[in-house]
Design an enzyme around this catalytic site. Sequence first.
Site, PDB file in Angstrom:
ATOM      1  N   ALA A  29       0.583  -1.068   0.316  1.00 48.98           N
ATOM      2  CA  ALA A  29      -0.312  -0.100   0.282  1.00 48.98           C
ATOM      3  C   ALA A  29       0.634   1.271  -0.279  1.00 48.98           C
ATOM      4  CB  ALA A  29      -0.982   0.170   1.197  1.00 48.98           C
ATOM      5  N   GLY A  30       2.164   0.915   0.602  1.00 44.48           N
ATOM      6  CA  GLY A  30       2.591   1.995   0.908  1.00 44.48           C
ATOM      7  C   GLY A  30       3.473   2.979  -0.489  1.00 44.48           C
ATOM      8  N   ARG A  34      11.211   7.275  -0.421  1.00 45.96           N
ATOM      9  CA  ARG A  34      12.377   7.253  -0.835  1.00 45.96           C
ATOM     10  C   ARG A  34      12.678   7.512  -2.538  1.00 45.96           C
ATOM     11  NH1 ARG A  34      13.665   3.378   4.066  1.00 45.96           N
ATOM     12  NH2 ARG A  34      11.836   3.158   3.589  1.00 45.96           N
ATOM     13  N   ASP A 134       7.921  -4.942  -1.684  1.00 49.83           N
ATOM     14  CA  ASP A 134       9.418  -4.820  -2.595  1.00 49.83           C
ATOM     15  C   ASP A 134      10.876  -5.093  -1.558  1.00 49.83           C
ATOM     16  OD1 ASP A 134      10.130  -3.972   0.961  1.00 49.83           O
ATOM     17  OD2 ASP A 134       9.668  -1.867   0.381  1.00 49.83           O
ATOM     18  N   ASN A 210      16.018  -7.298   9.260  1.00 49.68           N
ATOM     19  CA  ASN A 210      15.204  -8.283   8.849  1.00 49.68           C
ATOM     20  C   ASN A 210      14.639  -7.472   7.698  1.00 49.68           C
ATOM     21  OD1 ASN A 210      12.539  -8.519   9.394  1.00 49.68           O
ATOM     22  ND2 ASN A 210      11.396  -6.484   9.987  1.00 49.68           N
ATOM     23  N   TYR A 428      -4.887   4.058 -44.367  1.00 49.87           N
ATOM     24  CA  TYR A 428      -5.549   5.467 -43.741  1.00 49.87           C
ATOM     25  C   TYR A 428      -5.898   6.328 -44.358  1.00 49.87           C
ATOM     26  CZ  TYR A 428      -5.852   8.067 -39.753  1.00 49.87           C
ATOM     27  OH  TYR A 428      -6.683   8.936 -38.933  1.00 49.87           O
ATOM     28  N   SER A 446       8.010  -3.759 -57.239  1.00 47.25           N
ATOM     29  CA  SER A 446       8.975  -2.074 -57.135  1.00 47.25           C
ATOM     30  C   SER A 446       7.920  -0.992 -57.004  1.00 47.25           C
ATOM     31  CB  SER A 446      10.381  -1.316 -57.003  1.00 47.25           C
ATOM     32  OG  SER A 446      11.480  -2.876 -56.714  1.00 47.25           O
ATOM     33  N   ARG A 481       0.982   4.671 -64.703  1.00 53.06           N
ATOM     34  CA  ARG A 481       1.978   4.801 -63.953  1.00 53.06           C
ATOM     35  C   ARG A 481       2.098   5.699 -65.262  1.00 53.06           C
ATOM     36  NH1 ARG A 481       6.344   0.428 -64.652  1.00 53.06           N
ATOM     37  NH2 ARG A 481       6.425  -0.270 -66.737  1.00 53.06           N
TER      38      ARG A 481
HETATM   39  C1  UD1 Z   1      10.826  -1.974   6.470  1.00 53.90           C
HETATM   40  C2  UD1 Z   1       9.965  -3.234   8.379  1.00 53.90           C
HETATM   41  C3  UD1 Z   1      12.124  -3.386   8.615  1.00 53.90           C
HETATM   42  C4  UD1 Z   1      12.623  -4.157   7.590  1.00 53.90           C
HETATM   43  C5  UD1 Z   1      12.462  -3.475   6.241  1.00 53.90           C
HETATM   44  C6  UD1 Z   1      12.786  -4.410   5.618  1.00 53.90           C
HETATM   45  C7  UD1 Z   1       8.353  -2.535   9.642  1.00 53.90           C
HETATM   46  C8  UD1 Z   1       7.726  -1.150  10.714  1.00 53.90           C
HETATM   47  N1  UD1 Z   1       9.720  -1.845   9.229  1.00 53.90           N
HETATM   48  O1  UD1 Z   1      10.783  -1.397   6.640  1.00 53.90           O
HETATM   49  O2  UD1 Z   1      12.261  -3.871   9.992  1.00 53.90           O
HETATM   50  O3  UD1 Z   1      13.756  -4.166   7.407  1.00 53.90           O
HETATM   51  O4  UD1 Z   1      10.647  -3.207   5.921  1.00 53.90           O
HETATM   52  O5  UD1 Z   1      12.767  -4.431   3.342  1.00 53.90           O
HETATM   53  O6  UD1 Z   1       8.210  -3.330   9.026  1.00 53.90           O
HETATM   54  N2  UD1 Z   1       3.316  -0.639   3.868  1.00 53.90           N
HETATM   55  C9  UD1 Z   1       2.186  -1.279   3.514  1.00 53.90           C
HETATM   56  N3  UD1 Z   1       1.144  -0.253   4.389  1.00 53.90           N
HETATM   57  C10 UD1 Z   1       1.411   0.878   5.133  1.00 53.90           C
HETATM   58  C11 UD1 Z   1       3.258   1.134   5.168  1.00 53.90           C
HETATM   59  C12 UD1 Z   1       4.141  -0.278   4.237  1.00 53.90           C
HETATM   60  O7  UD1 Z   1       1.341  -1.661   2.729  1.00 53.90           O
HETATM   61  O8  UD1 Z   1       0.822   1.261   5.994  1.00 53.90           O
HETATM   62  C13 UD1 Z   1       3.787  -1.750   2.387  1.00 53.90           C
HETATM   63  C14 UD1 Z   1       4.826  -0.671   1.769  1.00 53.90           C
HETATM   64  O9  UD1 Z   1       4.230  -0.628   0.812  1.00 53.90           O
HETATM   65  C15 UD1 Z   1       6.121  -2.171   1.706  1.00 53.90           C
HETATM   66  C16 UD1 Z   1       6.088  -2.853   2.723  1.00 53.90           C
HETATM   67  O10 UD1 Z   1       4.682  -2.079   3.926  1.00 53.90           O
HETATM   68  O11 UD1 Z   1       5.635  -3.048   0.557  1.00 53.90           O
HETATM   69  C17 UD1 Z   1       7.401  -1.919   3.966  1.00 53.90           C
HETATM   70  O12 UD1 Z   1       6.091  -1.018   3.572  1.00 53.90           O
HETATM   71  P1  UD1 Z   1       8.405  -0.273   4.079  1.00 53.90           P
HETATM   72  O13 UD1 Z   1       7.859   1.567   4.293  1.00 53.90           O
HETATM   73  O14 UD1 Z   1       9.348  -0.031   2.929  1.00 53.90           O
HETATM   74  O15 UD1 Z   1       8.906  -0.427   5.265  1.00 53.90           O
HETATM   75  P2  UD1 Z   1      10.260  -0.170   5.304  1.00 53.90           P
HETATM   76  O16 UD1 Z   1      10.463   1.534   6.015  1.00 53.90           O
HETATM   77  O17 UD1 Z   1      11.430  -0.750   4.426  1.00 53.90           O
HETATM   78 CA    CA Z   2      11.168  -0.889   2.291  1.00 59.25          CA
END
Ligand code: UD1
Ligand code: CA
Length: 537
Positions: A29-30, A34, A134, A210, A428, A446, A481
């Site tokens: 959803a994010g 960045r 991601d 993580n 066309y 040709s 022609r």
């Molecule tokens: C997250 C982890 C982090 C880990 C990293 C690995 C958390 C709090 N942190 O951080 O520990 O090391 O992934 O790549 O989980 N998303 C939603 N809804 C939201 C927020 C995020 O669907 O409200 C989705 C994003 O689209 C993405 C995934 O969750 O696909 C991770 O979100 P992102 O913001 O990239 O987390 P990181 O900061 O990378």
């Molecule tokens: Ca991420």
Amino acid sequence: MRSAKVASAPSVSARNGAVAGLGVVVMAAGLGKRMQSKKSKVLHVVAGRPMVLYAVSLAQRVAGLSIAVVVGHQGDQVKEIIDGAFGAGDERSAIHIVTQAQQRGTGHAVSQSRPVFESAGRRPPSHYLILNGDTPLLQEETVRELLRVHRSEGATVTMLTAVLDDPSGYGRVVRRRPGKGSDGSASPAVLKIVEDRDASPDERAIAEINVGTYVVDGAFLFSALDKIQPHNAQGEYYLTDIVDMAVGQGHRVVAVPLKRPDEGLGVNTRQQLAEAERVLRERIRTRWLNAGVTMVDPDSAWIDADVTIGKDTVVYPNVMLEGRTAIGEDCVLRSSSRLTDCQVGDRVEILDHCVLHESILEDEALVGPFVHLRPGVLVRRKAKVGNFVEMKKTDLGEGSKANHLSYLGDAKIGKGVNIGAGTITCNYDGARKHKTVIRDNVFVGSDTQFVAPVTIGAGAVIAAGTTVTQDVPADALAIARSVQSNREGWAAKQRALQAEGGSMREVSRPRKEAAPRRVGRVIPARMAVNLTKKRKR
Ligand code: UD1
Ligand code: CA
């Protein structure tokens, strides 16, 4: 269309590996701030495939029960892409799109999927796999290993970790200090995950991160998510807080470090996107090399994730195979061509510098150099297209040739047809497109223009330079022609005048008695020749 024979490669949607009782959540959803993009992060493409599809495809291969994909930013587009790639799916692995209207963190994202799994009449999953949207490099075997460890350890939460040279940006895995409470096994127990922004300097120095891939006990997950609080630097509900919570409640938490840390790459920036692309491309090339494809310079071969290539095909430098392109066996793909969503049979040769889109080349076709095929072209067996020919929505029959400088659009061309150099279908009229039909064994001289709609009967001959505006009967000659006139001595006279310093205009002024021009009428070949002769003096 014949199906190209393909060297063995892992199938994307094999259903036999489904894990009983496993529900899957994909977080997508994010926006991904960045990335500095207008586009939602999971829509960015890696090896020709939007990032979200890697996670959903993985989910499909392991899920025994439903899959919930949590979408938010450009959710409609994310849904469209998932529908396009996976269709409806079967009952067990049905994909449910869940909307997270506001992105309040990964914990909040997973909470949104609860109704998918806990709706009336459905048995809720015994455990969940949770995937970040991601992390496109994550491999199926790694996830299966994580599931295996989860079961064998009787864990409540099992998570993937990676030890990185540069752990910055990721959540760090905080473990109990060695010695205290150590059970003598390799790594001390996990205590919690601390996000980069919330970490102390000591915690930031931890190299174990993580990955964002978890297996969580079914009874624990949503009750834990109900209790998490947004007490952190970002004011978000962190999924990672369930680790801390499980430890606090005396549950078993297990961390499984990746053998190949690059699998854990999370794409947050364009640099990480480029890195994911590099690793994935390399993996794809290795797979096809191992399956019997020759690449003269593997580093310069660009092969998308969903492409297939048959055995003993040779790929020369700088070839790009995109989308769902399928190449048969024993083909030769010369340098610097790009094929997007094309079906190519066996023993096809594509010479240098071709751009081919959504087209089919049957066995033993020969295409190039410098050919542009736009969508909807069918080049049948042993047909040839080359040297600056553009085609669109055209069926070129078996053994037919269009070898030089032509545009063929909206045409149906039979077998054994020769399309002469410079032939153009005028398809066309400024408002609508019209069809040109050329039946078997027609010879097109040709510099012919076909003003469509027009049909040429089998075995007809079109004289060079003809503008065809009417249908041509089978076995007829069509010629239209302007008639040639020769002026004896004209050139020599001009050269002489120039040598004396005279003006060119004196000789180039049009002659009053010039013959009337016959343009646009079909004149039988013999008559045309006679007219020309009569005017000679
Ligand atoms: C997250 C982890 C982090 C880990 C990293 C690995 C958390 C709090 N942190 O951080 O520990 O090391 O992934 O790549 O989980 N998303 C939603 N809804 C939201 C927020 C995020 O669907 O409200 C989705 C994003 O689209 C993405 C995934 O969750 O696909 C991770 O979100 P992102 O913001 O990239 O987390 P990181 O900061 O990378
Ligand atoms: Ca991420």
